[in-house]
Every structure is written in C-alpha cells, then in structure tokens.
Design an enzyme around this catalytic site. Sequence first.
Site, mmCIF file in Angstrom:
data_model
loop_
_atom_site.group_PDB
_atom_site.id
_atom_site.type_symbol
_atom_site.label_atom_id
_atom_site.label_comp_id
_atom_site.label_asym_id
_atom_site.label_seq_id
_atom_site.Cartn_x
_atom_site.Cartn_y
_atom_site.Cartn_z
ATOM 1 N N HIS A 1 1.966 14.636 -9.062
ATOM 2 C CA HIS A 1 1.245 13.373 -8.854
ATOM 3 C C HIS A 1 1.380 12.967 -7.396
ATOM 4 C CE1 HIS A 1 5.330 11.908 -9.290
ATOM 5 N NE2 HIS A 1 5.369 12.434 -10.484
ATOM 6 N N HIS B 1 11.526 17.907 -0.774
ATOM 7 C CA HIS B 1 12.080 16.540 -0.863
ATOM 8 C C HIS B 1 13.269 16.396 0.092
ATOM 9 C CE1 HIS B 1 10.086 14.243 -3.982
ATOM 10 N NE2 HIS B 1 10.297 15.136 -4.923
ATOM 11 N N GLY C 1 15.082 11.714 -13.817
ATOM 12 C CA GLY C 1 13.757 11.153 -13.545
ATOM 13 C C GLY C 1 12.883 11.163 -14.785
ATOM 14 N N ASP D 1 6.987 12.041 -4.659
ATOM 15 C CA ASP D 1 6.341 13.339 -4.429
ATOM 16 C C ASP D 1 5.394 13.341 -3.229
ATOM 17 O OD1 ASP D 1 7.767 14.567 -6.349
ATOM 18 O OD2 ASP D 1 6.060 15.137 -7.603
ATOM 19 N N ALA E 1 4.209 -1.569 1.043
ATOM 20 C CA ALA E 1 3.512 -2.213 2.157
ATOM 21 C C ALA E 1 4.578 -2.778 3.086
ATOM 22 C CB ALA E 1 2.630 -3.336 1.638
ATOM 23 N N ASN F 1 6.242 -10.821 1.169
ATOM 24 C CA ASN F 1 5.447 -9.656 1.556
ATOM 25 C C ASN F 1 5.234 -8.766 0.342
ATOM 26 O OD1 ASN F 1 4.357 -7.335 2.794
ATOM 27 N ND2 ASN F 1 6.408 -6.532 3.227
ATOM 28 N N SER G 1 2.202 -5.773 -1.412
ATOM 29 C CA SER G 1 1.157 -4.860 -0.948
ATOM 30 C C SER G 1 -0.229 -5.470 -1.131
ATOM 31 C CB SER G 1 1.265 -3.524 -1.670
ATOM 32 O OG SER G 1 1.229 -3.719 -3.050
HETATM 33 FE FE LIG Z 1 9.502 15.425 -7.008
#
Ligand SMILES: [Fe+2]
Length: 551
Positions: free
Chosen positions: A14, A131, A181, A317, A397, A505, A507
């Site tokens: 993704h 990564h 994850g 990613d 952001a 603040n 995005s």
């Molecule tokens: Fe990853």
Amino acid sequence: MAMGVVLGINAVFHDPAAALVIDGAVVAAAEEERFTRRKHGKEPVPFSTWELPVEAARWCLAQAGMGAGDVDAIAYSYHPRLAAAAAGDLTADGWEDLRTLYVRRAPLFLGAALPGLDPQRVRFVPHHVAHAASAYLAAPCETSAVLVVDGRGECTSHLAGRVVDGHLQTLAMQRLPHSLGLLYESLTDHLGFRRASDEYKVMALASYGEPRWLDALRRVVRTDGGGGFVVEPIEWTTFAPRRHADDAWGAPHADLAASVQARLEEMLLSLARWLHARTGNGHLAFAGGVALNCVANARLQREGPYETIWIPPAAGDAGTALGAALFVAQQDGDRIHHLRTSALGRGWDEGALAAAILGARLPHERPARLADAVADVLARDGIVAWFQGRSEYGPRALGHRSLFADPRRAANVERLNVVKGRERFQPVAPMALLEDAADIFDGPLPSPYMLFTHRVRPEWRRRIPAVVHVDGSARVQTVDRHAEPLLAALLEAFARRTGVPVLVNTSFNTAGRPMVDDPRDALECFGSAPIDALVLGPFLLRRAACWSVAA
Ligand SMILES: [Fe+2]
C-alpha cells in the site's frame, strides 16, 4: 566518487510512492495518492501489486529535468526471491504467488509505464532493508541500532540490526505469520476501521479505555528471547464484539484498543532492550508502519534504553521508495546526504499560484504582512487552510499543506473533525516554535515530524484545550525558525494577539481524501468545506459572506 541517478519505487502492499536520489541526495519524493487523489493510492490486496506509482515517478523525474532514460538504477522495495516459494497455484495462500509474480514482472511494467526506462536496471531491495535504510541512512544524527517493525515484508515482519561503517548488519528478523503490525491491522478491522489505513484511530481510541486484557494478551503476544517474538492467533470477539463502520463504539472496544496498544508498547520496549544489549550505543533509527504509532514511540523514548530515537517522516511503506533508493545509491558508491526536511513533494511558484486563483475568478489579496493577516483570522477563531512550498512526504501535514485553528477553543476539535469527516474522539495536534515547546510540552524535542506524543504541562492544559487529548497528551510538531521562517512568523504573530504561541495543525484535506497537493486541490477543498480563509503562497482568499441556500 560515483555519481548516480536512482529512482526508488514502492508498489507492493500500500501507499505506492516514488523517490529520486541524485548523487546520494534526495531531490524529490512523493506518494501516488497525492496525484491520483485516491487515498493510500490503491487497495492493499495482492491483485494491486502491478499498480505502480507512475505519476509520482514521472513527476520526480520532471522535477529533476530528467527522462526515464537518464536513470542509472531503479530501486524496488521488495525482493521476490525472499518471498515464499511458489506453490504452483496463483490463488493459494491469499494469492501470495500472484503478488510475487507481479513483483517479478515489475521491471517490464515499469519499462512500459515510463518509456525509455531500461528494465534491466531494476534492482530489488528487501522490504525491511528499504525501511531500515530510510531511517539509518537518512538520519541527521549518528545511529547505531536499527529497528524495523511493520505488518509484513516478503516473509518477515521485523528487523533488528546495527550500523557498522555505514552499512547494515542484521541481528534478528521475525518471520511471518508472527507480526505486530498485522496484529494491530487486524484489530483495526475488528473495531470497524479501515485496515492498513486507520490504525491511528485505534491508537486514539485506546486513550479512552483501560487495558484490562493486558495479561491475556501477554500470554499470546510475547518475545522469544532471541530478538524475535510470537503472536498467536487471537479471536477478538472473546474480548469485544465486532464493530461495524457506522456503529457507536463502547467501553469494550476502547478497552481492547487500550490493551493491544499497551502490549504493543511493552513488546517494542522488549525488542529495543534486546537490541540495545547487543549494540550498546544509545542512538536508534526506527522505521516501519508501527513506527508511526507516536504514543508507543513516546513510551519507547521515555522508558527505553535509547538516548535518541530518529524516525523518518515517511516511516510507513511509502518511505521504502526513498529507503530503497538511498540503499542502492550507497551500494553504487555515492555518499548519502542526510534528510533535512519532509517537504520533498510538489511546489508552485507565485505565478502559477496566481494563475490558479485567477482561473477560478476568486477575489484575493496579497498582504504585505501575510503572517499578521493570517494571525488576525485565526485569533478571531477562523479556520485557515495553509498551502506553502513543497508538499510533505509521509502521512503528516507539517505546515506545508495544513489546516490551522485557534487552540484556545475546545470546540475547534469538533469543527475540524467536521471539515475532515473524522471520528469525534480523534485529537488534533499542536504546532509550536522549538524554543517555546519545552515550556508547554514534556517529551522528546525537537519533534519536527510529529512522531511522538508529549505531555501537556498542567498549567497549559486549560489554555490550549483544543490540542489536549483525553489522556493529557498532545502530538507536537516543533518548528525550527531557520528552516521554516514563515511558519515561525505566523506562530509569533498569533502569540502577539493571543498570548498563546501554539496553533492547532491538522492536515489539509476533507473526508476520505488524501492531503491536498496542487493549487486546484486546495481551491476545491476551500470551495467545499467550512474553511474561513485559504492561503496559497503569498495570496490570501477569504470566505465570502454566507448566503442562505434554503429555498
Ligand atoms: Fe512495510
């Protein structure tokens, strides 16, 4: 000294993205979603692995005045040789072989999408190495230990290593199916949010709950003593009923989120301690989707063994496009330049911004003192959309494509969440000058990329209620006045009017959309959302008086 042009590509799971590194320095990096306006770029399924960040890649090359034929190497952040051996059936194991097949064909797909590009120049970089490189090669400080934790790569979900003479030495990797994850993604789905997208909502929800299932989770999610871990299958309904997207959430959902969040934090602490015991030095480079969990990062900093933790702004990613490119550039002998900013995306000069405004026939001003004019709107409780310079690489952001508001009014959380179609329980974040931040916030400073939460000091909690989460925390972005003089001027102008050197603040986007990227996105968003003023470079556009639309 080698000099090379390396195009980095992330396309597998993704957040497809492209990055361009020339002679070891990043010159452009952007996520495909900012061009196609499709959040996260594509669906996170094996069928979509062929979809490439074509627009982002084309723009990266155009930004450098280059064509695809000028690229010396293409660094692709996944290595098909490391994936599970083909079962001979493309549909087996959740279409895993199809994913691998598409990756093997990626050089041809790239050659077709970017005419002139030589498919022979594609080099596959292991996902977790990409990564890791996005952190240890980009870090502006010396790092000695490297930790990657995400959903998955080819066949692993974690990497622990150290940097020796500038190169990565891997000390431990955790093989699938064990994955912290994926554990968090699976909970995200169970709680009615979008997997591989809305994990930050689970993190926010966790603050409303008690970790009453922590002991049960400790039995099924545990370290293995060798730098890795075990995650046994978990039946979430044992703890809390499945929630569907439009259902209300209840205490069991918040308690489950709190329990998993707490166990994740403990696991990261254990992994970090194991790594520290083997490397000894106090500087950690950390990346992977889990490194976007700013609550866990703050605890890792507070209770863990590391003096400094550096996390790249695109820790998920999308950042592997840059990591893979840096890794290949170094392999080819280039000296790698540290990352100085996340503002690596598209930017427009004043003439182009003026043309966009005139094209929409919108009234506008060009204030001599822009910061003062904008601070006036904010101090009168206006919401301001702020579009300056190049767009941010990564999910946050950071004052280039932001919405600003007055932090003194608690109701502004709800106002912003309405603009953005977000969940009511989600907090909004503060921005402050670096030199002011320590007086107001307690936590890791500087915090230029908003990757850690901070405790709001008690005397400030009632002064800036809009940015204080239910647990007394805030996710601060600190502004360096030398790097961001206009943002610094805005914060100071607001402080002169209100006595508060902090802005809300968040995005600049509306519900379900990626952050705005080009001037037209900004004008469309301004036209359709209750935003009081839009700043496009030096120009200020004010919302006209509101006429009733009732019949
Ligand atoms: Fe990853």
